[in-house]
Design a protein around this motif. Structure first.
Motif, PDB file in Angstrom:
ATOM      1  N   GLU A   1     -12.072 -26.277 -10.590  1.00 54.74           N
ATOM      2  CA  GLU A   1     -10.815 -26.664 -11.234  1.00 54.74           C
ATOM      3  C   GLU A   1     -10.475 -28.136 -11.010  1.00 54.74           C
ATOM      4  N   SER A   2     -10.780 -28.661  -9.835  1.00 57.14           N
ATOM      5  CA  SER A   2     -10.438 -30.053  -9.549  1.00 57.14           C
ATOM      6  C   SER A   2     -11.617 -31.005  -9.783  1.00 57.14           C
TER       7      SER A   2
ATOM      8  N   ASP B   1     -14.925 -27.264  -5.912  1.00 50.71           N
ATOM      9  CA  ASP B   1     -13.834 -26.594  -6.614  1.00 50.71           C
ATOM     10  C   ASP B   1     -13.897 -26.948  -8.099  1.00 50.71           C
TER      11      ASP B   1
END
Length: 177
Positions: free
Chosen positions: A31-32, A29
């Protein structure tokens, strides 16, 4: 996985480039995913993005540079950096050259209010071909945050194994308009 579970790659046998690929696989992911990887406990980046003002002056200064490989840095904006003759460019590549001053300073305009920075170097390939490179093999750096508008970059060029993050050291600062 949580950012606290970031692997330290120093003893992995991987180059920084392959460690970044493994890191992206471990944190799918975007974004994380932590934007850095660990190397001997140090946060290592292949490029840095600053949030800044739309207009300002960027100053960069070479602090030290080992001479075994020609090295420098790029500064990029979504807009322009204005050279002394009035020419405007989106990417400024500056090489350490003993014939020139160690510091450069240019006005800039950044539509997205971001300044991007990374180190560059010249690699010599078999047959003598010389290529300007970035982000290959063991290229990377750690960032010393001096203040909101000033950073020192401790860089390793791509060919050094093991990495030597004192191979090129330069300071960048932004004076907002």
């Amino acid at each position: 996985m949580k950012p606290s579970e970031v692997r330290d790659y120093a003893d992995s046998g991987l180059t920084i480039q392959y460690a970044m690929i493994d890191h992206a696989t471990r944190f799918p992911d975007r974004e994380s995913r932590p934007k850095y990887l660990l190397w001997n406990g140090q946060r290592i980046w292949t490029s840095d993005v600053w949030t800044t003002t739309e207009k300002g002056v960027v100053r960069a200064e070479f602090l030290s540079c080992k001479t075994d490989v020609e090295q420098g840095f790029d500064i990029k904006v979504d807009g322009w950096l204005e050279l002394a003759q009035g020419m405007r460019v989106p990417v400024l590549r500056t090489w350490k050259d003993e014939r020139l001053e160690d510091a450069v300073e240019y006005p800039f305009f950044a539509r997205d209010k971001r300044l991007r920075v990374w180190n560059v170097y010249k690699m010599t390939y078999p047959g003598g071909q010389i290529v300007e490179e970035k982000w290959t093999e063991n290229a990377g750096f750690w960032v010393e945050q001096i203040g909101e508008n000033e950073r020192i970059y401790h860089c390793n060029h791509g060919m050094a194994s093991p990495p030597d993050f004192e191979s090129l050291v330069f300071k960048a600062s932004v004076q907002p308009f």
